[in-house]
Design a protein around this motif. Structure first.
Motif, mmCIF file in Angstrom:
data_model
loop_
_atom_site.group_PDB
_atom_site.id
_atom_site.type_symbol
_atom_site.label_atom_id
_atom_site.label_comp_id
_atom_site.label_asym_id
_atom_site.label_seq_id
_atom_site.Cartn_x
_atom_site.Cartn_y
_atom_site.Cartn_z
ATOM 1 N N TYR A 158 -33.734 -101.329 4.920
ATOM 2 C CA TYR A 158 -34.191 -102.682 4.591
ATOM 3 C C TYR A 158 -33.251 -103.738 5.180
ATOM 4 C CZ TYR A 158 -37.084 -100.073 1.305
ATOM 5 O OH TYR A 158 -37.972 -99.186 0.750
ATOM 6 N N LEU A 159 -31.937 -103.448 5.157
ATOM 7 C CA LEU A 159 -30.964 -104.382 5.733
ATOM 8 C C LEU A 159 -31.214 -104.559 7.227
ATOM 9 C CD1 LEU A 159 -28.412 -106.122 5.471
ATOM 10 C CD2 LEU A 159 -27.059 -104.038 5.849
ATOM 11 N N GLY A 160 -31.522 -103.467 7.929
ATOM 12 C CA GLY A 160 -31.785 -103.552 9.362
ATOM 13 C C GLY A 160 -32.992 -104.420 9.681
ATOM 14 N N ILE A 161 -34.054 -104.270 8.888
ATOM 15 C CA ILE A 161 -35.258 -105.081 9.101
ATOM 16 C C ILE A 161 -34.973 -106.544 8.800
ATOM 17 C CG2 ILE A 161 -37.623 -105.481 8.315
ATOM 18 C CD1 ILE A 161 -37.808 -102.454 7.779
ATOM 19 N N ILE A 162 -34.215 -106.798 7.731
ATOM 20 C CA ILE A 162 -33.851 -108.174 7.376
ATOM 21 C C ILE A 162 -33.028 -108.809 8.491
ATOM 22 C CG2 ILE A 162 -32.430 -109.569 5.815
ATOM 23 C CD1 ILE A 162 -33.269 -107.645 3.567
ATOM 24 N N ILE A 163 -32.087 -108.048 9.058
ATOM 25 C CA ILE A 163 -31.260 -108.578 10.143
ATOM 26 C C ILE A 163 -32.112 -108.890 11.370
ATOM 27 C CG2 ILE A 163 -29.501 -107.924 11.841
ATOM 28 C CD1 ILE A 163 -28.008 -106.496 9.596
ATOM 29 N N ALA A 164 -33.074 -108.022 11.695
ATOM 30 C CA ALA A 164 -33.933 -108.249 12.859
ATOM 31 C C ALA A 164 -34.782 -109.499 12.689
ATOM 32 C CB ALA A 164 -34.828 -107.030 13.095
ATOM 33 N N VAL A 165 -35.420 -109.639 11.523
ATOM 34 C CA VAL A 165 -36.248 -110.825 11.258
ATOM 35 C C VAL A 165 -35.369 -112.064 11.195
ATOM 36 C CG1 VAL A 165 -37.800 -111.923 9.609
ATOM 37 C CG2 VAL A 165 -38.005 -109.466 10.065
ATOM 38 N N GLY A 166 -34.187 -111.934 10.559
ATOM 39 C CA GLY A 166 -33.263 -113.062 10.466
ATOM 40 C C GLY A 166 -32.771 -113.505 11.830
ATOM 41 N N ALA A 167 -32.516 -112.537 12.720
ATOM 42 C CA ALA A 167 -32.063 -112.873 14.072
ATOM 43 C C ALA A 167 -33.151 -113.620 14.831
ATOM 44 C CB ALA A 167 -31.658 -111.605 14.822
ATOM 45 N N TRP A 168 -34.407 -113.190 14.660
ATOM 46 C CA TRP A 168 -35.521 -113.897 15.314
ATOM 47 C C TRP A 168 -35.599 -115.334 14.815
ATOM 48 C CZ3 TRP A 168 -39.684 -116.375 13.172
ATOM 49 C CH2 TRP A 168 -40.659 -116.839 14.074
ATOM 50 N N TRP A 169 -35.515 -115.499 13.509
ATOM 51 C CA TRP A 169 -35.575 -116.851 12.930
ATOM 52 C C TRP A 169 -34.404 -117.700 13.413
ATOM 53 C CZ3 TRP A 169 -32.169 -119.325 9.499
ATOM 54 C CH2 TRP A 169 -32.641 -120.536 8.973
#
Length: 332
Positions: A158-169
């Protein structure tokens, strides 16, 4: 044989094999958006893996392991930035050297502790094992196939997905992210309007490399800390570099791209189970040599590079214009 169980396990393992690549890919995207090409992903993930694992197990804390993996990855990034940003060293050579250095540190520390009998055993660290256990989500986890396969995973997934979406934002919706992209496209123009190019490069190289380090730590935990002659990272860093191109330098698309590679990696582990569960449709999987399964991720990497290179020539590339080029302020 429980056919639904085999399918659920296959889908679940796709995510398991996908997440380390996601960390490495997103971390490299952040670095490359600053205009720096870092080919040291493999070594950085290895350093994050060994130090994150050792410190996390000794502290019996998943958070300590994540923090140490990030810190050691960031330190590797600091070394890369010092050499390429401040000293203007060649980025390709520096990145390759960092891979060699990182793998050397990994084996030096790991073999040293193993020989001394001080390499920690993951199963003895209760909080690590508990923290890396799949999180059961009420009602959702009970959904057949999808609930268990896609939506029931450990905290680092879940942390990895959050980081990926957060990086896009961050890259597309924030002032600092847009400034970073401006540096990657034209550092001279960004400098001329008051953006501190050097500081931004240092910050984001360290940030991206720290994310790579967490991906290495995930690999260590996924291997249960079993240290042998092969590295825990096992070529994932190189695949992550190729996935940056596949994702078109977009952290959100990296999620999709890494799922593709997770699928082929899972075939290596679960191909025989699928063949036994569905002999009429997938029985042929049992006849594929193990060596081909092992080579599949790298074969797909080569195909991806060819396809994306053709696509990028048609003008749809997110490639930063100054990628790989050192910026010397006095020459602008």
């Amino acid at each position: 044989m429980d056919k639904m169980g085999v399918i659920t396990s296959f889908i679940h393992n796709i995510i398991v094999f996908n997440i380390p690549l996601l960390y490495g890919t997103v971390g490299e995207i952040v670095v490359e958006k600053s205009g720096s090409l870092n080919l040291g992903v493999e070594g950085i993930m290895a350093v994050g893996a060994i130090f994150g694992y050792i410190c996390g197990c000794y502290a019996n804390s998943l958070a300590v392991g994540i923090g140490m993996a990030f810190l050691m990855g960031a330190i590797c990034g600091l070394l890369f930035a010092a050499l390429t940003v401040s000293l203007q060293a060649n980025q390709n050579i520096t990145g390759l050297t960092l891979t060699t250095f990182g793998l050397g540190v990994y084996f030096f520390v790991g073999n040293g502790l193993k020989a001394a009998g001080k390499l920690p055993v993951m199963s003895n660290s209760e909080n690590i094992v508990k923290g890396f256990t799949d999180i059961e989500i009420p009602f959702i986890s009970d959904i057949p196939v999808v609930g268990r396969g896609l939506l029931t995973h450990n905290l680092l997934v879940y942390l990895g997905i959050i980081i990926a979406v957060g990086a896009w934002w961050y890259l597309n919706r924030t002032t600092f992210g847009l400034r970073l992209r401006a540096i990657g496209e034209n550092p001279g123009a960004a400098d001329s309007v008051g953006i501190n190019v050097k500081r931004m490069k240092y910050l984001h190289i360290c940030l991206g490399c720290g994310i790579m380090g967490i991906g290495g730590y995930y690999m260590a935990l996924n291997m249960s800390g079993s240290f042998n002659s092969s590295c825990w990272i096992n070529g994932y860093g190189w695949i992550a570099v190729a996935l940056v191109i596949f994702a078109n330098w977009n952290p959100a698309l990296a999620i999709v791209g890494t799922l593709v590679f997770g699928f082929f990696n899972t075939l290596r582990v679960s191909g025989s189970s699928l063949a036994m569960a569905f002999p009429e449709a997938l029985g042929w999987l049992a006849n594929i040599p193990t060596q081909l399964y092992q080579a599949l991720p790298f074969i797909i990497t080569a195909i991806v590079l060819i396809v994306t290179s053709i696509r990028n020539k048609r003008g749809s590339s997110g490639l930063p214009a100054s990628l790989g080029l050192n910026y010397f302020r006095e020459e602008r």
